[in-house]
Design a protein around this motif. Structure first.
Motif, PDB file in Angstrom:
ATOM      1  N   HIS A   1       0.676  -1.287  -0.096  1.00 35.83           N
ATOM      2  CA  HIS A   1      -0.034  -0.044   0.190  1.00 35.83           C
ATOM      3  C   HIS A   1       1.071   1.255   0.121  1.00 35.83           C
ATOM      4  CE1 HIS A   1       0.653  -0.743   4.311  1.00 35.83           C
ATOM      5  NE2 HIS A   1       1.317   0.469   4.556  1.00 35.83           N
ATOM      6  N   SER A   2       0.420   2.463   0.117  1.00 36.65           N
ATOM      7  CA  SER A   2       1.166   3.497  -0.411  1.00 36.65           C
ATOM      8  C   SER A   2       0.092   4.071   0.241  1.00 36.65           C
ATOM      9  CB  SER A   2       0.861   4.297  -2.207  1.00 36.65           C
ATOM     10  OG  SER A   2      -0.090   4.312  -2.024  1.00 36.65           O
ATOM     11  N   GLU A   3       0.200   5.511   0.598  1.00 34.98           N
ATOM     12  CA  GLU A   3       0.277   6.619   1.752  1.00 34.98           C
ATOM     13  C   GLU A   3      -1.687   6.599   1.302  1.00 34.98           C
ATOM     14  OE1 GLU A   3       0.773   7.860   4.787  1.00 34.98           O
ATOM     15  OE2 GLU A   3       2.670   6.779   4.990  1.00 34.98           O
ATOM     16  N   LYS A   4      -1.399   7.298  -0.857  1.00 38.59           N
ATOM     17  CA  LYS A   4      -2.645   7.997  -1.148  1.00 38.59           C
ATOM     18  C   LYS A   4      -3.666   6.428  -0.906  1.00 38.59           C
ATOM     19  CE  LYS A   4      -4.627   9.464  -5.414  1.00 38.59           C
ATOM     20  NZ  LYS A   4      -4.713   9.442  -6.914  1.00 38.59           N
ATOM     21  N   ASP A   5      -3.434   4.910  -0.642  1.00 42.33           N
ATOM     22  CA  ASP A   5      -3.349   4.187  -0.156  1.00 42.33           C
ATOM     23  C   ASP A   5      -4.862   3.841   0.758  1.00 42.33           C
ATOM     24  OD1 ASP A   5      -3.662   3.212  -3.138  1.00 42.33           O
ATOM     25  OD2 ASP A   5      -1.860   1.620  -2.840  1.00 42.33           O
TER      26      ASP A   5
ATOM     27  N   GLU B   1      -5.184   6.694   2.578  1.00 38.62           N
ATOM     28  CA  GLU B   1      -5.983   7.904   3.092  1.00 38.62           C
ATOM     29  C   GLU B   1      -7.725   7.083   2.055  1.00 38.62           C
ATOM     30  OE1 GLU B   1      -4.427  10.751   0.559  1.00 38.62           O
ATOM     31  OE2 GLU B   1      -3.006  10.739   1.409  1.00 38.62           O
ATOM     32  N   ALA B   2      -7.545   6.249   1.049  1.00 37.33           N
ATOM     33  CA  ALA B   2      -8.886   5.841   1.141  1.00 37.33           C
ATOM     34  C   ALA B   2      -9.812   5.320   1.761  1.00 37.33           C
ATOM     35  CB  ALA B   2      -8.434   5.286  -0.887  1.00 37.33           C
TER      36      ALA B   2
ATOM     37  N   GLU C   1     -10.162   6.344   5.272  1.00 37.86           N
ATOM     38  CA  GLU C   1     -10.624   7.218   6.210  1.00 37.86           C
ATOM     39  C   GLU C   1     -11.731   6.920   6.385  1.00 37.86           C
ATOM     40  OE1 GLU C   1      -8.780  10.877   5.080  1.00 37.86           O
ATOM     41  OE2 GLU C   1      -6.302  10.264   6.636  1.00 37.86           O
TER      42      GLU C   1
ATOM     43  N   SER D   1      -6.149   1.825   9.251  1.00 39.61           N
ATOM     44  CA  SER D   1      -5.445   2.446   7.924  1.00 39.61           C
ATOM     45  C   SER D   1      -3.664   1.972   9.939  1.00 39.61           C
ATOM     46  CB  SER D   1      -5.018   3.708   8.485  1.00 39.61           C
ATOM     47  OG  SER D   1      -3.250   3.997   7.882  1.00 39.61           O
TER      48      SER D   1
END
Length: 254
Positions: free
Chosen positions: A80-84, A86-87, A89, A102
């Motif tokens: 996973h990435s940071e953007k993943d 964030e999804a 949330e 998360s």
């Protein structure tokens, strides 16, 4: 009811409820969606974590969890990435929110990357007749990386006298191997003899009516008391009686 009659009665109820039909109305259906070991154990752990409250909502939100991870839990955990993150949330189930979700993903990555995975962690501290110390040590390891304090409440600690219902249920899913199709039995390094009953309001009430439990609170001491009685009925697979106690309580209003 004599001990022999009680055993016969409960054995009959295990056969009645430990069937494929049980899966349709239970969160155990979530890990059954997958075939890869790591996917199964991660999906099971996450869905067991939110298994409190309305069962239909538990199942709905568990499916939502899987969708947010692209229905590839292990791949999501490991890459996973940071953007993943964030999804995630938007996710919420009662008091378990996107921040907790998360944090769980990051803790799971740490466990697979640095500790050999979930089975390895749980099997490390197992005892012959109890997984309670193992659960305690798992929680310490799970939260060894930076996290918000609020997230810790979502992993119970039986050594703090918690019944740890959800994590005991999860261990039942992963460890019991009876070829009935409900419990997945993918962990071979831990004996079903060490499992504890996932004690909740339904199984607790039924256990008291059957004189298997005298303690009024559904806590760690009650789990220990019930374990002792269920091991007298079947020392090798005591937790099969969870099907009987839960089925009698939820489906029959015993």
């Amino acid at each position: 009811m004599t001990n022999s009659e009680l055993k016969d009665f409960l054995d009959e109820k295990v056969l009645q409820y430990n069937t494929l039909e049980f899966i349709e109305s239970d969160p155990v259906q979530i890990p059954h969606l997958f075939t890869q070991k790591e996917d199964i154990e991660i999906a099971g752990f996450l869905s067991a974590t939110i298994a409190w409250g309305n069962r239909k909502m538990i199942i709905k939100n568990s499916h939502n969890m899987m969708e947010l991870m692209g229905n590839a839990p292990y791949d999501f955990v490991m890459s996973h990435s940071e953007k993943d993150l964030e999804a995630l949330e938007s996710f919420v189930h009662r008091t378990f929110n996107g921040t907790d979700f998360s944090s769980f993903i990051q803790s799971l990555k740490n466990i697979y990357q640095n500790h050999g995975g979930l089975e390895a962690v749980f099997s490390k501290n197992q005892q012959a007749d109890s997984m309670q110390k193992s659960i305690h040590e798992f929680k310490k390891l799970f939260f060894e990386i930076p996290h918000l304090n609020r997230t810790q409440k979502h992993v119970s600690d039986p050594l703090n006298n918690s019944a740890a219902k959800r994590i005991n249920m999860y261990l039942r899913w992963m460890i019991r191997q009876d070829n009935k199709g409900v419990d997945l039995g993918i962990w071979k390094s831990i004996s079903p003899a060490a499992l504890s009953c996932p004690l909740d309001v339904h199984s607790g009430n039924v256990a008291r009516k059957l004189s298997l439990l005298t303690r009024k609170q559904n806590d760690g001491k009650a789990v220990a008391e019930l374990d002792l009685q269920l091991r007298k009925l079947d020392s090798k697979d005591p937790v099969k009686y969870d099907f009987a106690l839960f089925g009698l309580g939820v489906f029959e209003g015993f």
